[in-house]
Design an enzyme around this catalytic site. Structure first.
Site, PDB file in Angstrom:
ATOM      1  CG  LEU A 119     -14.870 -27.151  13.076  1.00 28.78           C
ATOM      2  CD1 LEU A 119     -13.833 -27.880  12.289  1.00 28.78           C
ATOM      3  CD2 LEU A 119     -14.624 -25.601  13.508  1.00 28.78           C
ATOM      4  CG  ASN A 120     -18.503 -26.134  18.486  1.00 29.67           C
ATOM      5  OD1 ASN A 120     -18.860 -27.088  18.507  1.00 29.67           O
ATOM      6  ND2 ASN A 120     -18.356 -25.776  19.925  1.00 29.67           N
ATOM      7  CG  ASP A 121     -15.054 -25.052  21.426  1.00 35.42           C
ATOM      8  OD1 ASP A 121     -15.612 -24.439  20.826  1.00 35.42           O
ATOM      9  OD2 ASP A 121     -15.373 -25.244  22.739  1.00 35.42           O
ATOM     10  CE1 TYR A 173     -22.017 -29.866  24.294  1.00 31.84           C
ATOM     11  CE2 TYR A 173     -21.857 -28.544  26.329  1.00 31.84           C
ATOM     12  CZ  TYR A 173     -22.684 -29.060  24.907  1.00 31.84           C
ATOM     13  OH  TYR A 173     -23.849 -28.446  24.915  1.00 31.84           O
ATOM     14  CB  SER A 174     -14.530 -28.330  24.654  1.00 36.44           C
ATOM     15  OG  SER A 174     -14.948 -27.738  23.312  1.00 36.44           O
ATOM     16  CD  GLU A 201     -18.310 -21.287  26.703  1.00 30.78           C
ATOM     17  OE1 GLU A 201     -19.330 -22.152  26.818  1.00 30.78           O
ATOM     18  OE2 GLU A 201     -18.286 -20.701  25.791  1.00 30.78           O
ATOM     19  NE  ARG A 232     -19.074 -24.829  28.481  1.00 27.57           N
ATOM     20  CZ  ARG A 232     -20.211 -24.264  29.015  1.00 27.57           C
ATOM     21  NH1 ARG A 232     -21.283 -24.773  30.034  1.00 27.57           N
ATOM     22  NH2 ARG A 232     -20.507 -22.878  28.475  1.00 27.57           N
ATOM     23  CG  ASP A 233     -15.058 -26.128  27.984  1.00 28.93           C
ATOM     24  OD1 ASP A 233     -15.476 -27.195  27.599  1.00 28.93           O
ATOM     25  OD2 ASP A 233     -15.231 -24.858  27.777  1.00 28.93           O
ATOM     26  CD  GLN A 251     -17.328 -30.119  21.313  1.00 24.43           C
ATOM     27  OE1 GLN A 251     -18.373 -30.023  21.510  1.00 24.43           O
ATOM     28  NE2 GLN A 251     -16.637 -31.278  21.643  1.00 24.43           N
TER      29      GLN A 251
HETATM   30  C1  FRU Z   1     -17.169 -23.133  23.691  1.00 18.38           C
HETATM   31  C2  FRU Z   1     -17.888 -24.265  24.105  1.00 18.38           C
HETATM   32  C3  FRU Z   1     -17.538 -24.975  25.251  1.00 18.38           C
HETATM   33  C4  FRU Z   1     -18.182 -26.256  25.338  1.00 18.38           C
HETATM   34  C5  FRU Z   1     -18.406 -26.514  23.663  1.00 18.38           C
HETATM   35  C6  FRU Z   1     -19.681 -27.357  23.384  1.00 18.38           C
HETATM   36  O1  FRU Z   1     -17.511 -22.713  22.457  1.00 18.38           O
HETATM   37  O2  FRU Z   1     -19.267 -23.815  24.457  1.00 18.38           O
HETATM   38  O3  FRU Z   1     -17.468 -24.294  26.591  1.00 18.38           O
HETATM   39  O4  FRU Z   1     -17.730 -27.506  25.857  1.00 18.38           O
HETATM   40  O5  FRU Z   1     -18.326 -25.260  23.193  1.00 18.38           O
HETATM   41  O6  FRU Z   1     -19.486 -27.526  21.768  1.00 18.38           O
END
Ligand code: FRU
Length: 483
Positions: A38-40, A100-101, A223, A169-170, A56
């Site tokens: 898991l991330n963001d 992505y995010s 980011e 991004r994001d 994520q």
């Molecule tokens: C931040 C990031 C975002 C990107 C996502 C990819 O942790 O690098 O910039 O969209 O994670 O998983």
């Protein structure tokens, strides 16, 4: 079925989830991936009463090395959660190497929209910074938060300013003066971090309108920008990469924090006086949203990319988690953050604490909320096995020693520490100083029997045990008949 879609949506065998379920480090009141990485936090919103928490997610790999898509939990009360189907998985030209995010927005007609970055890499000899990478803005509408219209590309790299690299991004959207403003984090071709602002009236047709840059050079990439109003201030949160440590500032590999934005979003502007939001080892890519009660709630990724410390949970087939949801307020020139009131419904047994100098107590368990008031100007508190929190001469230090799995110490400057609220879960600590004036979040890896709380100076306060929250598995994805 597309191979990637299959990896996300196939019933994952009980075997794959078993190691996660049996792990002594699994968290009891923090959201973690059902299996894998898991991330963001992504797409946070409350829609028709229900809170949606996307994130994520790479179910097939706890190191997250492969394709990232979006995982999904819902909750009405932040106590009972349901694991849902994964809405976006990397399966188109726009997002073949990662959905992505991104974020959610409820428009004036009450329609729910999602915006995220489609990440893809062309095959060939590219540096994937200034060439060879797709970072497009993808849009999808949803009538209910569970079904999604086909992915629609709204912006491609060619629609961004020429000075930018491919790293843009994001998306996060804010409404102001009858228009929608989208912020995107960016890296310029000559490696400066900044935020690009786009404007639209209909959420479909977006035009670049301005750039928010730092007054002085501040990293090569920003980011996860988040632009929002908070108690009369306009705040830009973002995560700059490439900022060198400066004494006790910027101790992590990548930063998280915020600027105040004063001017019009329709013109380029410079921002300064970046303030770190959370000074712990494991905090990154936070996202906020406003709920139906009007609260500004933020959730962070309890993790960070590319750190030199590790998480032994990888051996149990999972890694990382989300922080507790925190309510934000602006006061005394700072953003205050504190767990939302629902979290206090998890309180179990209550115990008063009154410790003399150089004494210890044994906590009933590791999953506790401690509210502590040190009664001296200078003190050291040792928690669990060897996590020390100390304060002297305006300097607060957190040191994890061997429980840190490579994490050493983190610092922050503060005039006075009146209270500490420590939310201790099996393998995490979230520490709020002076009711949210400062915060430090970290993972910690010790044993269930490491239950001591010791103090060098007199200390009083309260301990509550924390009950586990409930997460119902998605039976479409976790088939109990497959062993
Ligand atoms: C931040 C990031 C975002 C990107 C996502 C990819 O942790 O690098 O910039 O969209 O994670 O998983």
């Amino acid at each position: 079925m597309n191979k990637i879609r299959e990896e996300f949506n196939r019933p994952q065998s009980q075997e794959a989830r078993k190691a996660v379920k049996q792990d002594a480090n699994r968290l009891t009141y923090h959201l973690m991936p059902p299996v894998g990485w898991l991330n963001d936090p992504n797409g946070l919103c409350q829609y028709n009463g229900l809170y949606h928490i996307f994130y994520q997610y790479t179910p097939g790999n706890p190191t997250g090395a492969d394709h990232r898509g979006w995982g999904h939990y819902t909750t009405k009360d932040f106590i009972h959660y349901q694991e849902e189907n994964d809405p976006f998985v990397p399966d188109t030209e726009a997002d073949g190497k990662g959905s992505y995010s991104g974020s959610a927005l409820i428009d004036d007609d009450g329609k729910l929209h999602f915006f995220y970055t489609g990440n893809n890499k062309l095959v060939g000899d590219y540096d994937y910074i200034n060439n060879g990478r797709i970072h497009w803005v993808v849009h999808s509408e949803s009538p209910d938060g569970f079904t999604f219209s086909p992915k629609e590309v709204l912006l491609k790299n060619k629609d961004y300013p020429d000075s930018l690299s491919c790293h843009v991004r994001d998306p996060k959207i804010m409404k102001r003066d009858g228009q929608y403003y989208m912020v995107l984090g960016a890296r310029t071709k000559d490696s400066h971090g900044q935020v690009e602002v786009f404007v639209s009236k209909d959420l479909k047709d977006w035009k670049h309108i301005s750039t928010i840059r730092p007054e002085k050079e501040f990293g090569y990439m920003w980011e996860c920008p988040d632009l929002f109003e908070l108690d009369g201030k306009t705040i830009l949160m973002t995560c700059p990469q490439g900022v060198a440590q400066d004494g006790i500032l910027y101790e992590n590999i990548y930063q998280n924090g915020w600027f105040e934005v004063n001017g019009s979003l329709d013109h380029d502007q410079r921002v300064s006086n970046f303030k770190e939001f959370d000074n712990g080892f494991d905090f990154y890519a936070p996202q906020s949203f406003q709920d139906e009660k009007g609260r500004r709630i933020l959730i962070g990724w309890m993790g960070i990319p590319d750190a030199d410390y590790t998480n032994p949970t990888v051996e149990a087939n999972w890694q990382h988690a989300l922080t507790l949801p925190r309510q934000l307020h602006f006061k005394n020139d700072r953003i205050y953050q504190f767990p939302i009131e629902e979290i206090f419904n998890l309180h179990g047994e209550k115990m008063d604490i009154d410790l003399a100098a150089d004494t210890c107590l044994t906590m009933p368990e590791r999953t506790v909320h401690l509210n502590l008031h040190p009664k001296a100007d200078c003190w050291t508190i040792t928690l669990r096995k060897d996590c020390t929190l100390s304060y002297a001469n305006g300097l607060f230090t957190m040191d994890l020693k061997s429980s840190g799995s490579g994490r050493g110490s983190r610092h922050l400057a503060i005039d006075k520490v009146e209270s500490l609220d420590i939310f201790s879960d099996t393998s995490s600590l979230e520490i709020f100083i002076n009711h949210g004036q400062h915060a430090l979040t970290t993972r910690i890896y010790d044993a269930p029997e490491d239950l001591s709380l010791c103090t060098s100076a007199p200390l009083n306060g309260t301990l509550w045990t924390m009950n586990a929250f409930e997460v119902k598995e998605n039976l479409e994805k976790s088939d109990p008949t497959i062993v």
